[in-house]
Design a protein around this motif. Structure first.
Motif, PDB file in Angstrom:
ATOM      1  N   LEU A 205       0.822  -1.211   0.000  1.00 24.32           N
ATOM      2  CA  LEU A 205       0.000   0.000   0.000  1.00 24.32           C
ATOM      3  C   LEU A 205       0.857   1.264   0.000  1.00 24.32           C
ATOM      4  O   LEU A 205       0.564   2.236  -0.703  1.00 24.32           O
ATOM      5  N   PHE A 206       1.909   1.259   0.798  1.00 26.52           N
ATOM      6  CA  PHE A 206       2.800   2.426   0.850  1.00 26.52           C
ATOM      7  C   PHE A 206       3.421   2.667  -0.519  1.00 26.52           C
ATOM      8  O   PHE A 206       3.588   3.806  -0.947  1.00 26.52           O
TER       9      PHE A 206
ATOM     10  N   MET B 282      -4.965   3.436   8.117  1.00 30.10           N
ATOM     11  CA  MET B 282      -4.941   2.196   8.875  1.00 30.10           C
ATOM     12  C   MET B 282      -6.159   1.337   8.529  1.00 30.10           C
ATOM     13  O   MET B 282      -6.117   0.117   8.625  1.00 30.10           O
ATOM     14  N   ARG B 283      -7.248   1.958   8.120  1.00 33.71           N
ATOM     15  CA  ARG B 283      -8.418   1.199   7.689  1.00 33.71           C
ATOM     16  C   ARG B 283      -8.179   0.517   6.348  1.00 33.71           C
ATOM     17  O   ARG B 283      -8.621  -0.615   6.129  1.00 33.71           O
ATOM     18  N   ASP B 284      -7.459   1.185   5.451  1.00 38.24           N
ATOM     19  CA  ASP B 284      -7.051   0.535   4.196  1.00 38.24           C
ATOM     20  C   ASP B 284      -6.248  -0.729   4.499  1.00 38.24           C
ATOM     21  O   ASP B 284      -6.491  -1.801   3.946  1.00 38.24           O
TER      22      ASP B 284
ATOM     23  N   ALA C 115      -6.986  -4.832   3.969  1.00 41.44           N
ATOM     24  CA  ALA C 115      -6.130  -5.672   3.125  1.00 41.44           C
ATOM     25  C   ALA C 115      -5.764  -6.986   3.809  1.00 41.44           C
ATOM     26  O   ALA C 115      -5.416  -7.959   3.132  1.00 41.44           O
ATOM     27  N   VAL C 116      -5.830  -7.027   5.120  1.00 41.91           N
ATOM     28  CA  VAL C 116      -5.499  -8.269   5.834  1.00 41.91           C
ATOM     29  C   VAL C 116      -6.719  -8.800   6.599  1.00 41.91           C
ATOM     30  O   VAL C 116      -6.574  -9.655   7.482  1.00 41.91           O
TER      31      VAL C 116
ATOM     32  N   LEU D  62      -4.977  -3.793  14.378  1.00 37.40           N
ATOM     33  CA  LEU D  62      -3.599  -3.624  13.916  1.00 37.40           C
ATOM     34  C   LEU D  62      -2.675  -3.267  15.071  1.00 37.40           C
ATOM     35  O   LEU D  62      -1.484  -3.586  15.056  1.00 37.40           O
ATOM     36  N   TYR D  63      -3.262  -2.625  16.090  1.00 41.99           N
ATOM     37  CA  TYR D  63      -2.441  -2.130  17.186  1.00 41.99           C
ATOM     38  C   TYR D  63      -2.027  -3.230  18.155  1.00 41.99           C
ATOM     39  O   TYR D  63      -1.287  -2.982  19.104  1.00 41.99           O
ATOM     40  N   ASN D  64      -2.522  -4.452  17.927  1.00 40.57           N
ATOM     41  CA  ASN D  64      -1.971  -5.589  18.665  1.00 40.57           C
ATOM     42  C   ASN D  64      -0.637  -6.044  18.083  1.00 40.57           C
ATOM     43  O   ASN D  64       0.110  -6.778  18.731  1.00 40.57           O
TER      44      ASN D  64
END
Lengths: 193, 193
Positions: B20-21, B31-33, B37-38, B45-47
């Motif tokens: 993505l980057f 972060m929602r994108d 994607a996963v 994601l913050y885990n």
DNA sequence: CCTACCGATCGGTAGG
DNA sequence: CCTACCGATCGGTAGG
């Protein structure tokens, strides 16, 4: 006391935008950042441009036009392929030295254009690359240039001129003439003695 | 039936982020994108990572490490400067072919790092450039390489390898061996016959 | 060119 | 790993 008729507010905004887009990237530059750089409020920017993307669009297409015009001139000359390549290296260096910030934004940020402009830009860019590559292939066919994959040769030449944008930014003092001489020597004759 | 022990979720996120980057840029990737994607929610994601920048940081520093390790190996060899340069061209091509998305993100998006990581990254990068340049200067002093401004030679070599990231992305079929042969020939011996 | 404001989206946290 | 939510900031508009 009249000032030397400087640039319009519109041009001032455009230049500030090019600088911010280069330094922070298009997506990370807010209209409030830009407004602050030219000492107005964000909403006032919309008297000069339709949208944030409108500014980027003008930077991208104006610069594309400069490259195409330069290429056209080289194509029209009766020079050898070798001389044409030297002229094109000179063109890239000249454009980079003249308007560095704008060129860097053009180079790095065009992908943020929306359709249909994105496709239009890519088409223009591909056209430029193809015509550049044709000159190289012509030189190979005439025996002036070493035979190799012409894509590789084309893209290596392109990107070998791209670092100029970073280089000039860091404020190095080196003349455009010396640059053109050394880069041409390296690409045409190689680094080996 | 056991799967071949694939990658951890953490690695999966990292790879999706690099993609993505590369495609949209760091700032334009939310972060929602990335979560989409996963196939998880953004908060999950913050885990795995402390922050959005934490992901970029790992991409940037891990890749910097790969380049430094390769450079170290070349420096330790007893080869001539010419052979070292060929090896370095090969290193850049090899890294680009192995992990293309990650390298492109590393190359284009590091400027979005925050301090103190931004300064640390720049220091590492400058170190790499200086050591690369030393090899070129050594070759000039020994008469192996053409005498010219060593900055120009260094940066022209660097960026002439940078286009690979765009090139491979467009799915061209060309072997790493052929690439290394043609690019080395062009840079060492020039495009002229 | 400004004030005032809009809905959308951002990165990130609390708590489970 | 989720639901629910936060304050901040985004690009842009209305109206003058």
């Amino acid at each position: 006391m009249t000032m030397p008729e400087p640039k319009s507010k519109r041009d001032e905004i455009r230049e500030a935008a090019a600088r911010l887009f280069r330094d922070k990237g298009y997506a990370a530059t807010s209209m409030r950042d830009l407004a602050g750089a030219v000492d107005i409020k964000a909403s006032s920017l919309y008297n000069h441009f339709d949208s944030k993307e409108d500014i980027l669009r003008q930077i991208c297409f104006d610069n594309a036009q400069r490259f195409l015009a330069g290429l056209q001139e080289v194509e029209n000359s009766a020079d050898s392929a070798t001389e044409k390549l030297r002229a094109l290296i000179g063109l890239h260096i000249q454009i980079a030295t003249e308007d560095l910030t704008s060129i860097t934004a053009f180079n790095d940020e065009w992908r943020h254009l929306n359709e249909p402009y994105l496709s239009e830009f890519k088409t223009i860019r591909r056209d430029y690359e193809r015509r550049f590559q044709s000159i190289i292939e012509d030189g190979m066919n005439k025996g002036e240039l070493r035979s190799m994959d012409s894509h590789i040769a084309t893209y290596t030449l392109f990107s070998s001129m791209r670092w100029l944008y970073d280089w000039y930014k860091s404020g190095k003092r080196i003349s455009a003439d010396e640059l053109q001489r050394d880069i041409s020597a390296l690409l045409m004759n190689g680094l080996s003695v």
